[in-house]
Design a protein around this motif. Structure first.
Motif, PDB file in Angstrom:
ATOM      1  N   GLU A   1       0.828  -1.209   0.000  1.00  0.00           N
ATOM      2  CA  GLU A   1       0.000   0.000   0.000  1.00  0.00           C
ATOM      3  C   GLU A   1       0.864   1.262   0.000  1.00  0.00           C
ATOM      4  OE1 GLU A   1      -3.231   2.168   2.911  1.00  0.00           O
ATOM      5  OE2 GLU A   1      -3.003  -0.006   3.026  1.00  0.00           O
TER       6      GLU A   1
ATOM      7  N   ARG B   1       2.732   1.564  -3.471  1.00  0.00           N
ATOM      8  CA  ARG B   1       1.832   1.897  -4.582  1.00  0.00           C
ATOM      9  C   ARG B   1       1.556   3.401  -4.667  1.00  0.00           C
ATOM     10  NH1 ARG B   1       2.245  -2.045  -7.926  1.00  0.00           N
ATOM     11  NH2 ARG B   1       1.499  -4.032  -7.240  1.00  0.00           N
TER      12      ARG B   1
ATOM     13  N   TYR C   1       6.005   2.676  -8.569  1.00  0.00           N
ATOM     14  CA  TYR C   1       5.188   1.493  -8.258  1.00  0.00           C
ATOM     15  C   TYR C   1       3.699   1.679  -8.536  1.00  0.00           C
ATOM     16  CZ  TYR C   1       9.493   0.102  -5.971  1.00  0.00           C
ATOM     17  OH  TYR C   1      10.785  -0.204  -5.726  1.00  0.00           O
ATOM     18  N   VAL C   2       3.297   2.819  -9.055  1.00  0.00           N
ATOM     19  CA  VAL C   2       1.877   3.062  -9.353  1.00  0.00           C
ATOM     20  C   VAL C   2       1.452   2.115 -10.453  1.00  0.00           C
ATOM     21  CG1 VAL C   2       0.215   4.741 -10.236  1.00  0.00           C
ATOM     22  CG2 VAL C   2       1.975   5.451  -8.626  1.00  0.00           C
ATOM     23  N   LEU C   3       0.279   1.503 -10.267  1.00  0.00           N
ATOM     24  CA  LEU C   3      -0.221   0.545 -11.266  1.00  0.00           C
ATOM     25  C   LEU C   3      -0.727   1.240 -12.507  1.00  0.00           C
ATOM     26  CD1 LEU C   3      -2.112  -1.962  -8.969  1.00  0.00           C
ATOM     27  CD2 LEU C   3       0.032  -2.322 -10.175  1.00  0.00           C
TER      28      LEU C   3
END
Length: 152
Positions: free
Chosen positions: A142, A145, A150-152
């Protein structure tokens, strides 16, 4: 300096108080924060790898057994005295031969220690770092992200 300024004083006056000491590695919760008594035995019993350094040397090193995976490291004297180091270097290895790199900086406080390794520009290294962080604690996913790499 670690040498006495008075030539009549034993040159090992300062360094000899560091020995014998123990280096302990644990995967579990942090080592006990108790002082004295049975604290060393408790720490030794909960460690997965340990080494007793007993020889007074300016440079001591230890390579833990192969495939040792630890999260916490403790260096503790056997006797009550001041514990002071000029430099401690801890190198981690992920997988068989891939080093995670030299630690760039370390900050320690009560019940927490942070070690920072210089960033890598390799995308595969970001994936490995994410997997390692989430394997250590799933809540790290969490936090990571929310960071741009690391953001999707």
């Amino acid at each position: 300096t670690d040498f006495a300024s008075d030539p009549s004083v034993d040159p090992n006056t300062y360094s000899k108080r560091l020995f014998p000491c123990w280096i302990l590695i644990s995967q579990q919760c942090p080592f006990p924060s108790d002082v004295g008594g049975d604290n060393l035995n408790k720490s030794i019993n909960m460690s997965i790898a340990r080494k007793r350094l007993k020889k007074n040397k300016r440079l001591s090193s230890w390579q833990p057994p192969m495939n040792t995976i630890g999260r916490f490291i403790r260096i503790q004297l056997e006797e009550v005295n001041f514990l002071h180091f000029a430099q401690i270097e801890i190198f981690g290895v992920y997988g068989i031969n891939k080093s995670v790199g030299k630690i760039a900086s370390v900050c320690a406080g009560k019940r927490v220690t942070a070690a920072v390794i210089a960033a890598s520009g390799e995308p595969a290294d970001f994936d490995i770092a994410f997997q390692r962080a989430t394997a250590a604690d799933s809540r790290n996913a969490e936090i990571l992200r929310s960071l741009p790499p690391y953001v999707l």
